[in-house]
Write a protein that holds these residues in place. Structure first.
Motif, PDB file in Angstrom:
ATOM      1  N   ASN A   1      30.799  33.574  37.601  1.00 37.69           N
ATOM      2  CA  ASN A   1      31.121  33.268  36.215  1.00 37.69           C
ATOM      3  C   ASN A   1      30.176  34.011  35.264  1.00 37.69           C
ATOM      4  O   ASN A   1      30.607  34.555  34.238  1.00 37.69           O
ATOM      5  CB  ASN A   1      31.018  31.758  35.980  1.00 37.69           C
ATOM      6  CG  ASN A   1      31.552  31.328  34.629  1.00 37.69           C
ATOM      7  OD1 ASN A   1      32.759  31.229  34.432  1.00 37.69           O
ATOM      8  ND2 ASN A   1      30.660  31.065  33.684  1.00 37.69           N
ATOM      9  N   ASP A   2      28.890  34.063  35.602  1.00 37.83           N
ATOM     10  CA  ASP A   2      27.911  34.780  34.780  1.00 37.83           C
ATOM     11  C   ASP A   2      28.243  36.273  34.703  1.00 37.83           C
ATOM     12  O   ASP A   2      28.193  36.880  33.624  1.00 37.83           O
ATOM     13  CB  ASP A   2      26.503  34.610  35.352  1.00 37.83           C
ATOM     14  CG  ASP A   2      25.969  33.190  35.175  1.00 37.83           C
ATOM     15  OD1 ASP A   2      26.545  32.439  34.379  1.00 37.83           O
ATOM     16  OD2 ASP A   2      24.986  32.847  35.865  1.00 37.83           O
ATOM     17  N   PHE A   3      28.565  36.868  35.855  1.00 40.37           N
ATOM     18  CA  PHE A   3      28.911  38.300  35.884  1.00 40.37           C
ATOM     19  C   PHE A   3      30.152  38.562  35.021  1.00 40.37           C
ATOM     20  O   PHE A   3      30.232  39.568  34.309  1.00 40.37           O
ATOM     21  CB  PHE A   3      29.182  38.770  37.316  1.00 40.37           C
ATOM     22  CG  PHE A   3      27.961  38.809  38.201  1.00 40.37           C
ATOM     23  CD1 PHE A   3      26.697  39.033  37.680  1.00 40.37           C
ATOM     24  CD2 PHE A   3      28.084  38.642  39.575  1.00 40.37           C
ATOM     25  CE1 PHE A   3      25.574  39.087  38.502  1.00 40.37           C
ATOM     26  CE2 PHE A   3      26.967  38.687  40.406  1.00 40.37           C
ATOM     27  CZ  PHE A   3      25.711  38.909  39.863  1.00 40.37           C
ATOM     28  N   ALA A   4      31.134  37.659  35.106  1.00 44.97           N
ATOM     29  CA  ALA A   4      32.362  37.823  34.316  1.00 44.97           C
ATOM     30  C   ALA A   4      32.070  37.680  32.821  1.00 44.97           C
ATOM     31  O   ALA A   4      32.586  38.450  32.003  1.00 44.97           O
ATOM     32  CB  ALA A   4      33.404  36.807  34.758  1.00 44.97           C
ATOM     33  N   ALA A   5      31.230  36.710  32.460  1.00 45.99           N
ATOM     34  CA  ALA A   5      30.897  36.500  31.046  1.00 45.99           C
ATOM     35  C   ALA A   5      30.158  37.708  30.483  1.00 45.99           C
ATOM     36  O   ALA A   5      30.430  38.145  29.351  1.00 45.99           O
ATOM     37  CB  ALA A   5      30.045  35.240  30.895  1.00 45.99           C
TER      38      ALA A   5
ATOM     39  N   LEU B   1      35.134  39.301  30.947  1.00 44.55           N
ATOM     40  CA  LEU B   1      36.316  39.183  31.801  1.00 44.55           C
ATOM     41  C   LEU B   1      36.678  37.728  32.043  1.00 44.55           C
ATOM     42  O   LEU B   1      35.835  36.841  31.961  1.00 44.55           O
ATOM     43  CB  LEU B   1      36.061  39.836  33.164  1.00 44.55           C
ATOM     44  CG  LEU B   1      35.425  41.221  33.208  1.00 44.55           C
ATOM     45  CD1 LEU B   1      35.183  41.616  34.646  1.00 44.55           C
ATOM     46  CD2 LEU B   1      36.311  42.233  32.500  1.00 44.55           C
ATOM     47  N   LYS B   2      37.932  37.502  32.381  1.00 46.18           N
ATOM     48  CA  LYS B   2      38.383  36.206  32.851  1.00 46.18           C
ATOM     49  C   LYS B   2      38.773  36.328  34.326  1.00 46.18           C
ATOM     50  O   LYS B   2      39.410  37.304  34.730  1.00 46.18           O
ATOM     51  CB  LYS B   2      39.592  35.701  32.053  1.00 46.18           C
ATOM     52  CG  LYS B   2      39.284  35.361  30.600  1.00 46.18           C
ATOM     53  CD  LYS B   2      38.413  34.120  30.474  1.00 46.18           C
ATOM     54  CE  LYS B   2      38.248  33.711  29.013  1.00 46.18           C
ATOM     55  NZ  LYS B   2      37.408  32.492  28.862  1.00 46.18           N
ATOM     56  N   ILE B   3      38.369  35.342  35.120  1.00 43.36           N
ATOM     57  CA  ILE B   3      38.705  35.303  36.536  1.00 43.36           C
ATOM     58  C   ILE B   3      39.948  34.438  36.697  1.00 43.36           C
ATOM     59  O   ILE B   3      39.888  33.215  36.547  1.00 43.36           O
ATOM     60  CB  ILE B   3      37.550  34.715  37.370  1.00 43.36           C
ATOM     61  CG1 ILE B   3      36.234  35.437  37.073  1.00 43.36           C
ATOM     62  CG2 ILE B   3      37.868  34.748  38.855  1.00 43.36           C
ATOM     63  CD1 ILE B   3      36.244  36.894  37.424  1.00 43.36           C
ATOM     64  N   PHE B   4      41.085  35.086  36.988  1.00 45.60           N
ATOM     65  CA  PHE B   4      42.348  34.364  37.142  1.00 45.60           C
ATOM     66  C   PHE B   4      42.502  33.997  38.617  1.00 45.60           C
ATOM     67  O   PHE B   4      42.903  34.820  39.441  1.00 45.60           O
ATOM     68  CB  PHE B   4      43.517  35.226  36.672  1.00 45.60           C
ATOM     69  CG  PHE B   4      44.818  34.469  36.559  1.00 45.60           C
ATOM     70  CD1 PHE B   4      45.259  34.008  35.329  1.00 45.60           C
ATOM     71  CD2 PHE B   4      45.579  34.207  37.683  1.00 45.60           C
ATOM     72  CE1 PHE B   4      46.452  33.307  35.223  1.00 45.60           C
ATOM     73  CE2 PHE B   4      46.766  33.509  37.587  1.00 45.60           C
ATOM     74  CZ  PHE B   4      47.209  33.054  36.355  1.00 45.60           C
ATOM     75  N   VAL B   5      42.157  32.757  38.949  1.00 47.25           N
ATOM     76  CA  VAL B   5      42.108  32.325  40.350  1.00 47.25           C
ATOM     77  C   VAL B   5      43.519  32.095  40.893  1.00 47.25           C
ATOM     78  O   VAL B   5      44.350  31.434  40.265  1.00 47.25           O
ATOM     79  CB  VAL B   5      41.268  31.041  40.489  1.00 47.25           C
ATOM     80  CG1 VAL B   5      41.274  30.544  41.932  1.00 47.25           C
ATOM     81  CG2 VAL B   5      39.841  31.285  40.014  1.00 47.25           C
ATOM     82  N   THR B   6      43.767  32.644  42.071  1.00 48.61           N
ATOM     83  CA  THR B   6      45.048  32.436  42.749  1.00 48.61           C
ATOM     84  C   THR B   6      44.910  31.579  43.992  1.00 48.61           C
ATOM     85  O   THR B   6      45.882  31.021  44.478  1.00 48.61           O
ATOM     86  CB  THR B   6      45.694  33.778  43.134  1.00 48.61           C
ATOM     87  OG1 THR B   6      44.786  34.519  43.975  1.00 48.61           O
ATOM     88  CG2 THR B   6      45.994  34.608  41.895  1.00 48.61           C
ATOM     89  N   SER B   7      43.673  31.479  44.535  1.00 50.16           N
ATOM     90  CA  SER B   7      43.463  30.681  45.742  1.00 50.16           C
ATOM     91  C   SER B   7      41.981  30.393  45.903  1.00 50.16           C
ATOM     92  O   SER B   7      41.139  31.228  45.556  1.00 50.16           O
ATOM     93  CB  SER B   7      43.988  31.431  46.978  1.00 50.16           C
ATOM     94  OG  SER B   7      43.772  30.685  48.156  1.00 50.16           O
ATOM     95  N   SER B   8      41.671  29.204  46.430  1.00 46.68           N
ATOM     96  CA  SER B   8      40.275  28.878  46.764  1.00 46.68           C
ATOM     97  C   SER B   8      40.275  28.217  48.144  1.00 46.68           C
ATOM     98  O   SER B   8      40.675  28.859  49.108  1.00 46.68           O
ATOM     99  CB  SER B   8      39.643  28.012  45.674  1.00 46.68           C
ATOM    100  OG  SER B   8      40.412  26.862  45.390  1.00 46.68           O
TER     101      SER B   8
END
Length: 234
Positions: A32-36, A40-47
């Motif tokens: 999340n820190d790297f994306a911020a 960027l937004k991380i659009f999650v498709t699977s966890s």
């Protein structure tokens, strides 16, 4: 060894709800820190995934000791503004915007995190626990799978601890889903159906998110747990 299935929300995480082992949460926070940092937004498709459930749209055949099975991996797309970068674009690193390149470079340089591009899966990020510590993976596997079953299957958990409801593949279904849908429809939310059908699809998930936001519930994650059920009057 701490092992517990938790939900994770981050300022840059969108898409499907994230379920992860508690020991993977700090790495999700780092992602999340790297994306911020890179906007960027991380659009999650699977966890976290139940064992034995087919994975729709998988780029490569899921590994027998996949880190998804213990809640130590996510699959995602990257969103910048209205543009969504999927596996097709993410597989060509040199053609990506500099901010996405910087994001994945930060992941690759991290001492624990691992970007899946080096084995042909550019939408995958994990911590290589299956490779670096297979004994721990084996210890976590039955715990996380048991918790996933308890969260998602009706009749497994105790009466005073009903299952969580959220968007999965295949879709959750049952009377508990139908009850949530009836409450949402009664409150004026658009589920794309006029009558509750008992299937927790994407429209139901989006309605839950809108309801959570409207009621100032935390987290706003599309997961129907005790707090959201209480707010719905269930």
């Amino acid at each position: 060894m701490a092992t517990e299935l938790k939900t994770f929300t981050g300022s840059q995480f969108i898409g499907k709800p994230v379920l992860a082992d508690i020991e993977f949460i700090p790495y999700l926070e780092k992602i999340n820190d790297f994306a911020a940092t890179n906007g960027l937004k991380i659009f999650v498709t699977s966890s976290a995934r139940p064992w034995g459930v087919p994975v729709g749209g998988a780029i490569i055949h899921p590994a027998k000791m996949s880190n998804h099975l213990i809640g130590h991996a996510i699959d995602m797309n990257i969103q910048i503004g209205a543009k969504l970068y999927t596996s097709h674009e993410l597989g060509d690193f040199n053609s990506l915007p500099s901010t996405i390149q910087a994001f994945f470079t930060a992941i690759s340089k991290h001492p624990v995190l691992h970007w899946g591009a080096d084995f042909g899966d550019p939408v995958h990020i994990d911590d290589r626990l299956n490779k670096n510590n297979p004994n721990t993976w084996n210890q976590k596997f039955p715990i996380i799978q048991s918790e996933l079953t308890g969260l998602t299957q009706p009749g497994i958990r105790a009466v005073n601890s009903p299952r969580l409801l959220f968007l999965t593949t295949p879709l959750m279904e049952g009377d508990d889903v139908k009850a949530v849908q009836e409450k949402l429809i009664g409150k004026g939310f658009d589920l794309g159906i006029t009558r509750a059908d008992g299937l927790f699809g994407s429209a139901t998930s989006q309605a839950v998110i809108k309801f959570q936001d409207q009621e100032d519930l935390e987290p706003i994650d599309g997961i129907v747990g005790d707090t959201t059920k209480k707010a719905l009057g269930l």
